[in-house]
Design a protein around this motif. Structure first.
Motif, PDB file in Angstrom:
ATOM      1  N   VAL A 159       0.840  -1.203   0.000  1.00  0.00           N
ATOM      2  CA  VAL A 159       0.000   0.000   0.000  1.00  0.00           C
ATOM      3  C   VAL A 159       0.872   1.248   0.000  1.00  0.00           C
ATOM      4  O   VAL A 159       0.619   2.201  -0.749  1.00  0.00           O
ATOM      5  N   TYR A 160       1.911   1.233   0.827  1.00  0.00           N
ATOM      6  CA  TYR A 160       2.818   2.381   0.885  1.00  0.00           C
ATOM      7  C   TYR A 160       3.470   2.628  -0.470  1.00  0.00           C
ATOM      8  O   TYR A 160       3.535   3.771  -0.930  1.00  0.00           O
ATOM      9  N   MET A 161       3.951   1.566  -1.089  1.00  0.00           N
ATOM     10  CA  MET A 161       4.623   1.732  -2.380  1.00  0.00           C
ATOM     11  C   MET A 161       3.661   2.237  -3.452  1.00  0.00           C
ATOM     12  O   MET A 161       4.026   3.088  -4.272  1.00  0.00           O
ATOM     13  N   CYS A 162       2.435   1.737  -3.463  1.00  0.00           N
ATOM     14  CA  CYS A 162       1.452   2.197  -4.453  1.00  0.00           C
ATOM     15  C   CYS A 162       1.095   3.661  -4.251  1.00  0.00           C
ATOM     16  O   CYS A 162       1.017   4.433  -5.207  1.00  0.00           O
ATOM     17  N   VAL A 163       0.878   4.056  -2.993  1.00  0.00           N
ATOM     18  CA  VAL A 163       0.528   5.448  -2.708  1.00  0.00           C
ATOM     19  C   VAL A 163       1.683   6.372  -3.070  1.00  0.00           C
ATOM     20  O   VAL A 163       1.477   7.426  -3.690  1.00  0.00           O
ATOM     21  N   MET A 164       2.894   5.992  -2.706  1.00  0.00           N
ATOM     22  CA  MET A 164       4.044   6.848  -3.005  1.00  0.00           C
ATOM     23  C   MET A 164       4.336   6.901  -4.508  1.00  0.00           C
ATOM     24  O   MET A 164       4.773   7.929  -5.018  1.00  0.00           O
ATOM     25  N   ALA A 165       4.080   5.814  -5.209  1.00  0.00           N
ATOM     26  CA  ALA A 165       4.247   5.845  -6.663  1.00  0.00           C
ATOM     27  C   ALA A 165       3.218   6.780  -7.290  1.00  0.00           C
ATOM     28  O   ALA A 165       3.546   7.562  -8.201  1.00  0.00           O
ATOM     29  N   CYS A 166       1.986   6.734  -6.810  1.00  0.00           N
ATOM     30  CA  CYS A 166       0.953   7.652  -7.310  1.00  0.00           C
ATOM     31  C   CYS A 166       1.282   9.096  -6.943  1.00  0.00           C
ATOM     32  O   CYS A 166       1.057  10.007  -7.737  1.00  0.00           O
ATOM     33  N   ALA A 167       1.821   9.312  -5.741  1.00  0.00           N
ATOM     34  CA  ALA A 167       2.207  10.662  -5.324  1.00  0.00           C
ATOM     35  C   ALA A 167       3.346  11.189  -6.184  1.00  0.00           C
ATOM     36  O   ALA A 167       3.328  12.363  -6.600  1.00  0.00           O
ATOM     37  N   LEU A 185      -3.444  10.827   1.551  1.00  0.00           N
ATOM     38  CA  LEU A 185      -2.966   9.481   1.204  1.00  0.00           C
ATOM     39  C   LEU A 185      -1.574   9.202   1.749  1.00  0.00           C
ATOM     40  O   LEU A 185      -1.296   8.094   2.234  1.00  0.00           O
ATOM     41  N   CYS A 186      -0.687  10.185   1.691  1.00  0.00           N
ATOM     42  CA  CYS A 186       0.667   9.991   2.228  1.00  0.00           C
ATOM     43  C   CYS A 186       0.630   9.806   3.735  1.00  0.00           C
ATOM     44  O   CYS A 186       1.376   8.992   4.288  1.00  0.00           O
ATOM     45  N   PHE A 187      -0.236  10.552   4.420  1.00  0.00           N
ATOM     46  CA  PHE A 187      -0.345  10.397   5.867  1.00  0.00           C
ATOM     47  C   PHE A 187      -0.852   9.008   6.236  1.00  0.00           C
ATOM     48  O   PHE A 187      -0.307   8.357   7.128  1.00  0.00           O
ATOM     49  N   LEU A 188      -1.884   8.548   5.542  1.00  0.00           N
ATOM     50  CA  LEU A 188      -2.436   7.228   5.844  1.00  0.00           C
ATOM     51  C   LEU A 188      -1.451   6.105   5.515  1.00  0.00           C
ATOM     52  O   LEU A 188      -1.300   5.145   6.282  1.00  0.00           O
ATOM     53  N   ALA A 189      -0.771   6.220   4.382  1.00  0.00           N
ATOM     54  CA  ALA A 189       0.194   5.188   4.001  1.00  0.00           C
ATOM     55  C   ALA A 189       1.394   5.162   4.946  1.00  0.00           C
ATOM     56  O   ALA A 189       1.885   4.092   5.307  1.00  0.00           O
TER      57      ALA A 189
END
Length: 145
Positions: A48-56, A95-99
């Motif tokens: 989840v972290y990697m997906c969110v950071m890739a989207c960010a 999203l970054c905070f949640l991830a």
């Protein structure tokens, strides 16, 4: 005398441009921390972290390139640039905070370092969202009679 190249070179040195570059840097650093960790990448929190950071990182890159190359694609579609960037940055901040919070729950050093990078990116996105909100409100107030 001078030819216009279609690039806004001053945007790279502005606070908004530097914030987007730093957000991309911190997102990539967080992804690398998760990728080299001892926990498998198939771990849900890491994934989840990697997906969110890739989207960010992708979102920041698109907004940066849009402003740097002066494309202004979103003006034609639904709203002005300031409101569009406000929505993008506010969504990415949440999203970054949640991830980052999800990655911090796993007690590994590399996940903690990745969470730190995610929280720094969260702060930068929240700051950019606040600046865009203020800019949007100032323009909205100046057009009222």
């Amino acid at each position: 005398m001078f030819s216009t190249s279609g690039y806004d070179r001053l945007y790279v040195r502005s606070s908004s441009g530097l914030a987007k570059l730093l957000c991309m840097l911190f997102a990539v650093a967080g992804i690398v921390c998760i990728a080299v960790s001892s926990a498998p990448v198939t771990n849900l929190r890491g994934l989840v972290y990697m997906c969110v950071m890739a989207c960010a990182c992708l979102g920041s890159a698109l907004v940066f390139l849009n402003n740097f190359c002066e494309m202004r694609l979103y003006k034609r579609h639904f709203c002005n640039a300031t409101r569009f960037e406000l929505y993008i940055h506010a969504t990415l901040a949440v999203l970054c905070f949640l991830a980052s919070s999800a990655a911090l729950t796993l007690a590994l050093v590399t996940y903690s370092i990745a969470a730190f990078f995610g929280y720094v990116a969260f702060c930068l996105y929240a700051l950019e969202a606040w600046f865009n909100y203020r800019r949007y409100r100032q323009r909205d107030m100046s057009t009222q009679t």
